[in-house]
Design a protein around this motif. Sequence first.
Motif, PDB file in Angstrom:
ATOM      1  N   GLN A   1      43.238  43.606  42.315  1.00 32.74           N
ATOM      2  CA  GLN A   1      44.288  43.087  43.174  1.00 32.74           C
ATOM      3  C   GLN A   1      45.594  42.987  42.392  1.00 32.74           C
ATOM      4  O   GLN A   1      45.628  42.423  41.297  1.00 32.74           O
ATOM      5  CB  GLN A   1      43.920  41.710  43.719  1.00 32.74           C
ATOM      6  CG  GLN A   1      44.948  41.093  44.652  1.00 32.74           C
ATOM      7  CD  GLN A   1      44.992  41.775  46.010  1.00 32.74           C
ATOM      8  OE1 GLN A   1      44.092  42.540  46.344  1.00 32.74           O
ATOM      9  NE2 GLN A   1      46.027  41.517  46.757  1.00 32.74           N
ATOM     10  N   VAL A   2      46.651  43.539  42.972  1.00 27.58           N
ATOM     11  CA  VAL A   2      47.963  43.506  42.341  1.00 27.58           C
ATOM     12  C   VAL A   2      48.716  42.267  42.811  1.00 27.58           C
ATOM     13  O   VAL A   2      48.671  41.906  43.986  1.00 27.58           O
ATOM     14  CB  VAL A   2      48.755  44.773  42.703  1.00 27.58           C
ATOM     15  CG1 VAL A   2      50.203  44.651  42.249  1.00 27.58           C
ATOM     16  CG2 VAL A   2      48.111  45.996  42.059  1.00 27.58           C
ATOM     17  N   GLN A   3      49.386  41.648  41.890  1.00 28.42           N
ATOM     18  CA  GLN A   3      50.280  40.536  42.229  1.00 28.42           C
ATOM     19  C   GLN A   3      51.680  40.885  41.778  1.00 28.42           C
ATOM     20  O   GLN A   3      51.870  41.502  40.723  1.00 28.42           O
ATOM     21  CB  GLN A   3      49.806  39.246  41.566  1.00 28.42           C
ATOM     22  CG  GLN A   3      48.470  38.745  42.097  1.00 28.42           C
ATOM     23  CD  GLN A   3      48.136  37.371  41.576  1.00 28.42           C
ATOM     24  OE1 GLN A   3      48.815  36.817  40.722  1.00 28.42           O
ATOM     25  NE2 GLN A   3      47.069  36.783  42.124  1.00 28.42           N
ATOM     26  N   LEU A   4      52.672  40.508  42.569  1.00 31.51           N
ATOM     27  CA  LEU A   4      54.069  40.758  42.254  1.00 31.51           C
ATOM     28  C   LEU A   4      54.778  39.427  42.083  1.00 31.51           C
ATOM     29  O   LEU A   4      54.672  38.550  42.946  1.00 31.51           O
ATOM     30  CB  LEU A   4      54.733  41.565  43.366  1.00 31.51           C
ATOM     31  CG  LEU A   4      54.156  42.943  43.640  1.00 31.51           C
ATOM     32  CD1 LEU A   4      54.874  43.596  44.817  1.00 31.51           C
ATOM     33  CD2 LEU A   4      54.245  43.834  42.418  1.00 31.51           C
ATOM     34  N   VAL A   5      55.516  39.305  41.002  1.00 29.79           N
ATOM     35  CA  VAL A   5      56.290  38.096  40.744  1.00 29.79           C
ATOM     36  C   VAL A   5      57.760  38.478  40.654  1.00 29.79           C
ATOM     37  O   VAL A   5      58.146  39.270  39.790  1.00 29.79           O
ATOM     38  CB  VAL A   5      55.841  37.405  39.448  1.00 29.79           C
ATOM     39  CG1 VAL A   5      56.708  36.183  39.177  1.00 29.79           C
ATOM     40  CG2 VAL A   5      54.367  37.011  39.545  1.00 29.79           C
ATOM     41  N   SER A  21      64.370  40.811  39.220  1.00 27.08           N
ATOM     42  CA  SER A  21      63.271  41.419  38.481  1.00 27.08           C
ATOM     43  C   SER A  21      61.981  41.245  39.270  1.00 27.08           C
ATOM     44  O   SER A  21      61.817  40.262  39.992  1.00 27.08           O
ATOM     45  CB  SER A  21      63.104  40.753  37.111  1.00 27.08           C
ATOM     46  OG  SER A  21      64.257  40.893  36.328  1.00 27.08           O
ATOM     47  N   CYS A  22      61.086  42.186  39.105  1.00 24.94           N
ATOM     48  CA  CYS A  22      59.786  42.110  39.764  1.00 24.94           C
ATOM     49  C   CYS A  22      58.747  42.732  38.836  1.00 24.94           C
ATOM     50  O   CYS A  22      58.885  43.890  38.440  1.00 24.94           O
ATOM     51  CB  CYS A  22      59.809  42.846  41.093  1.00 24.94           C
ATOM     52  SG  CYS A  22      58.211  42.945  41.924  1.00 24.94           S
ATOM     53  N   GLU A  23      57.736  41.963  38.512  1.00 24.65           N
ATOM     54  CA  GLU A  23      56.668  42.449  37.637  1.00 24.65           C
ATOM     55  C   GLU A  23      55.355  42.477  38.393  1.00 24.65           C
ATOM     56  O   GLU A  23      54.982  41.494  39.047  1.00 24.65           O
ATOM     57  CB  GLU A  23      56.524  41.565  36.404  1.00 24.65           C
ATOM     58  CG  GLU A  23      55.425  42.031  35.459  1.00 24.65           C
ATOM     59  CD  GLU A  23      55.295  41.166  34.226  1.00 24.65           C
ATOM     60  OE1 GLU A  23      56.027  40.161  34.119  1.00 24.65           O
ATOM     61  OE2 GLU A  23      54.449  41.483  33.371  1.00 24.65           O
ATOM     62  N   ALA A  24      54.673  43.595  38.282  1.00 23.12           N
ATOM     63  CA  ALA A  24      53.350  43.740  38.880  1.00 23.12           C
ATOM     64  C   ALA A  24      52.288  43.463  37.826  1.00 23.12           C
ATOM     65  O   ALA A  24      52.375  43.953  36.707  1.00 23.12           O
ATOM     66  CB  ALA A  24      53.162  45.146  39.438  1.00 23.12           C
ATOM     67  N   SER A  25      51.303  42.666  38.207  1.00 23.56           N
ATOM     68  CA  SER A  25      50.217  42.357  37.281  1.00 23.56           C
ATOM     69  C   SER A  25      48.883  42.509  37.987  1.00 23.56           C
ATOM     70  O   SER A  25      48.800  42.524  39.220  1.00 23.56           O
ATOM     71  CB  SER A  25      50.373  40.929  36.742  1.00 23.56           C
ATOM     72  OG  SER A  25      50.299  39.982  37.795  1.00 23.56           O
ATOM     73  N   GLY A  26      47.845  42.619  37.200  1.00 25.23           N
ATOM     74  CA  GLY A  26      46.510  42.809  37.736  1.00 25.23           C
ATOM     75  C   GLY A  26      45.757  43.777  36.858  1.00 25.23           C
ATOM     76  O   GLY A  26      46.116  43.984  35.693  1.00 25.23           O
ATOM     77  N   SER A  27      44.728  44.398  37.396  1.00 25.67           N
ATOM     78  CA  SER A  27      43.961  45.358  36.620  1.00 25.67           C
ATOM     79  C   SER A  27      43.510  46.503  37.514  1.00 25.67           C
ATOM     80  O   SER A  27      43.415  46.362  38.734  1.00 25.67           O
ATOM     81  CB  SER A  27      42.750  44.685  35.972  1.00 25.67           C
ATOM     82  OG  SER A  27      41.882  44.169  36.971  1.00 25.67           O
ATOM     83  N   GLY A  28      43.283  47.630  36.885  1.00 24.96           N
ATOM     84  CA  GLY A  28      42.717  48.762  37.607  1.00 24.96           C
ATOM     85  C   GLY A  28      43.665  49.428  38.569  1.00 24.96           C
ATOM     86  O   GLY A  28      43.244  49.961  39.599  1.00 24.96           O
TER      87      GLY A  28
END
Length: 119
Positions: A1-5, A21-28
């Motif tokens: 699951q991707v999260q955007l901050v 600014s926008c950073e995407a985090s998560g895995s896969g």
Amino acid sequence: QVQLVESGGGLVQAGGSLRLSCEASGSGFSINGMGWYRQAPGKLRELVAVIIRAGNTNYADSVKGRFTISGDFAKNTVYLQMNSLKPEDTAVYYCNANYRASWAIRDHWGQGTQVTVSS
């Protein structure tokens, strides 16, 4: 699951500047492209600017020459430099990420950040 901050919104006078600014985090996942959209009260959400991994960009006519989108895909981060802001730029700005995960192409939206430009 991707999260955007998202970060960087706020109140600015006409003619001023802000940087989102926008950073995407998560895995896969692997980002194909990221972008910014905005929605003003009583209006539909509209494209502001997008950038793909290859570096190509696209802008709404209303922001060309004033806004610049850039991306650091090694950090899964996109930026929107907004200069010469106008009251009509006032809106909630949403980050979007288009990405590949589990053999599927998906889109995800951030929670939005308010940009208010006073005259």
